[in-house]
Design a protein around this motif. Structure first.
Motif, PDB file in Angstrom:
ATOM      1  N   CYS A 102       0.760  -1.311   0.096  1.00 52.65           N
ATOM      2  CA  CYS A 102       0.082  -0.129   0.167  1.00 52.65           C
ATOM      3  C   CYS A 102       0.757   1.384   0.077  1.00 52.65           C
ATOM      4  O   CYS A 102       0.248   2.190  -0.289  1.00 52.65           O
ATOM      5  N   ILE A 128       1.002   3.572  -3.055  1.00 57.08           N
ATOM      6  CA  ILE A 128      -0.459   3.766  -3.392  1.00 57.08           C
ATOM      7  C   ILE A 128      -0.794   4.973  -2.441  1.00 57.08           C
ATOM      8  O   ILE A 128      -1.183   5.921  -2.848  1.00 57.08           O
ATOM      9  N   ILE A 132      -2.037   3.185 -11.168  1.00 60.42           N
ATOM     10  CA  ILE A 132      -0.921   2.762 -10.124  1.00 60.42           C
ATOM     11  C   ILE A 132      -1.987   2.107  -9.121  1.00 60.42           C
ATOM     12  O   ILE A 132      -1.650   0.893  -8.448  1.00 60.42           O
ATOM     13  N   PHE A 133      -3.302   2.767  -8.785  1.00 59.83           N
ATOM     14  CA  PHE A 133      -4.260   2.257  -7.780  1.00 59.83           C
ATOM     15  C   PHE A 133      -4.518   0.794  -8.190  1.00 59.83           C
ATOM     16  O   PHE A 133      -4.439  -0.191  -7.499  1.00 59.83           O
ATOM     17  N   GLY A 167      -1.815  -1.745  -8.028  1.00 60.12           N
ATOM     18  CA  GLY A 167      -1.153  -1.961  -6.749  1.00 60.12           C
ATOM     19  C   GLY A 167      -1.989  -2.867  -5.849  1.00 60.12           C
ATOM     20  O   GLY A 167      -1.763  -3.403  -4.820  1.00 60.12           O
ATOM     21  N   THR A 185      -6.424   0.034   2.042  1.00 62.42           N
ATOM     22  CA  THR A 185      -6.526   1.469   1.343  1.00 62.42           C
ATOM     23  C   THR A 185      -7.919   2.153   1.905  1.00 62.42           C
ATOM     24  O   THR A 185      -8.305   3.089   2.377  1.00 62.42           O
TER      25      THR A 185
END
Length: 515
Positions: free
Chosen positions: A402, A405, A454-455, A458, A470
């Motif tokens: 995480c 992120i 990216i999220f 990830g 998250t």
């Protein structure tokens, strides 16, 4: 810094005073030092080596030859957009300040918490990476050490404590070491590339552009079995994970001379040079690998396996020593970054015990409590999360997935706010480093698109728990904000509050001996 005149100093202080802050920290960092602190945290000899299996056990050579520059460009768009904002608002803990002034108290507070959580966990992750590199290079082969939780935590406590101590003793010493780190990374990366090329059996350039699919058992289970397209996209996490931490240039704004000019240049140049030298180093390593299929099977041990197979033992150990020192200096620069963020957020009452955490030592001109608090939290995070597992996966592994992120969210929030604030009363004056409205908005939009990518990447298996972490963090922060902080937290000084602080600013500067 003979070119730093009294006029320059007065201008730096006036900018800081105009934002309601005192010059408590000491301006001892040159433009190169500001570049070096970000370049040291990026440290291609840390992330580029310790996370190498994400490429070699993923899409193979193409994950480096094509994936590395693509992933570096994703990081670059964030750096460019952040550079624009940093030139207008050159303060310590810049991201928090940007999030507040371009948005509101809540967006600034949220930015600070995302950035702080990312910085503390990334400090732990960097030093854990240093530990595993040490174990693979010297600890097990030469000292017979075994990887146990106790060994790991003792090692972390020693190296993190040393990093904190150097930071405690003043930005002058820390800057000298990060300057050295910048040169060391350049030299070591080139030497490693030359050694790899000299040790290569053949120069099979085509392997750098050959797509493979080593997901599942063929790649040591670094990635679960998936499609070739998806495993290539997952491999982008290698450069994205590596090319981060350049927000350190902003966090050290108040210790950098001519900050409005130096900070944006330091931020962008650190990304560009890391991308270039990382590409040269990693491409050379891929060319040295005797067999790509066999390399993929090695999983996370691929670097040591290839070096053992191809490189002279004495030369190898010399390189290992330089890499180990570079990785320790990477952690040193990260302590600088996280402590300045803690200091800046506490200065506006954003953390428990803010009064203590925002205190600057008159002797060393450093935020001593913030330095040691950030360092201790990083060690405690690794220790506590290593003892708890969800299923077969340690919580440490889940949280570290995480980290990037969290960091990129903290980048994306002020960038997105800046996209809408440009030209309004919230942001009507640009700094001397100015892209222009059209270019900034283009890079801001690209940053938002990159954040989505990216999220999505990830939270994929084996990091799927990152989604729950998250979302859980967002829920907890929302509860804390509406239940407590909304009524208490005032945010950075804006408007009339800046004028009311002038007497406090003078007293704070007098207390630390600032003329």
């Amino acid at each position: 810094m003979s070119d730093y005149t009294e006029v320059d100093k007065k201008q730096d202080m006036q900018i800081l005073h105009s934002m309601g802050y005192a010059q408590e920290l000491e301006r001892r960092m040159s433009q190169f030092s500001n570049f070096a602190v970000s370049f040291s945290i990026i440290c291609i000899l840390s992330g580029g080596i310790n996370s190498l299996a994400q490429a070699t056990s993923g899409a193979g050579g193409a994950a480096i030859g094509i994936g590395w520059p693509l992933g570096c460009f994703i990081s670059f768009v964030f750096a460019v957009a952040m550079a624009q904002i940093s030139s207008a608002y050159p303060t310590a803990g810049g991201l928090y300040h940007w999030g507040s002034i371009l948005g509101n108290r809540f967006t600034g507070w949220l930015t600070a918490w995302f950035n702080l959580l990312g910085l503390v966990t990334v400090l732990g992750a960097i030093n854990v990476g240093t530990y595993y590199f040490f174990m693979g290079s010297f600890g097990t082969p030469y000292f017979g050490l075994e990887d146990t939780t106790m060994t790991r935590i003792v090692f972390l406590a020693i190296i993190t404590g040393a990093q904190a101590l150097v930071n405690h003793m003043g930005i002058g010493l820390a800057a000298k070491l990060t300057d050295f780190s910048g040169y060391l990374i350049f030299v070591t990366a080139i030497l490693l590339a030359l050694v790899c090329l000299a040790a290569a059996d053949t120069y099979e350039i085509s392997r750098l552009f050959t797509f493979s699919n080593y997901s599942g058992e063929t790649g040591g289970n670094v990635w679960p079995q998936t499609s070739g397209t998806w495993v290539f996209l997952l491999g982008l996490l290698l450069p994205i994970y590596t090319i981060t931490g350049y927000d350190a240039s902003a966090h050290t704004s108040e210790e950098t001379v001519k900050a409005a000019h130096s900070v944006p240049r330091g931020m962008i140049s650190s990304v560009l040079w890391a991308a270039l030298f990382g590409y040269i180093m990693l491409c050379s390593f891929v060319l040295m690998i005797p067999d790509m299929d066999e390399a993929a099977k090695q999983g996370w041990n691929v670097f040591f396996w290839a070096m053992d197979a191809q490189v002279n033992p004495i030369i190898k150990d010399v390189l290992y020593l330089a890499i180990f020192v570079s990785q320790w200096l990477c952690g040193l620069a990260t302590v600088t970054s996280v402590s300045r963020m803690i200091f800046a957020f506490s200065r506006d009452g954003g953390l428990p015990a803010s009064k203590a955490l925002s205190k600057v030592s008159p002797t060393y001109r450093t935020p001593v409590a913030a330095i040691w608090t950030g360092s201790i939290l990083a060690v405690l995070f690794v220790w506590g999360s290593s003892l708890v597992s969800i299923g077969d996966t340690p919580v440490y592994t889940i949280v570290v997935s995480c980290t990037v992120i969290f960091l990129f969210f903290s980048f994306a929030i002020p960038i997105t706010l800046g996209l809408f604030a440009w030209g309004t009363s919230k942001w009507d004056k640009m700094g001397p480093w100015n892209l222009g409205e059209g270019m900034f908005k283009l890079f801001a939009i690209l940053s938002i698109v990159a954040m989505v990518l990216i999220f999505v990447l990830g939270i994929q298996p084996p990091n799927d728990w990152a989604l729950y972490i998250t979302v859980g963090f967002l829920i907890v922060t929302g509860i804390i904000w509406f239940a407590f902080e909304n009524r208490r937290f005032r945010g950075p000084p804006i408007g009339d509050e800046v004028a009311r602080r002038q007497a406090e600013i003078a007293a704070a500067e007098k207390a630390v001996g600032e003329a």
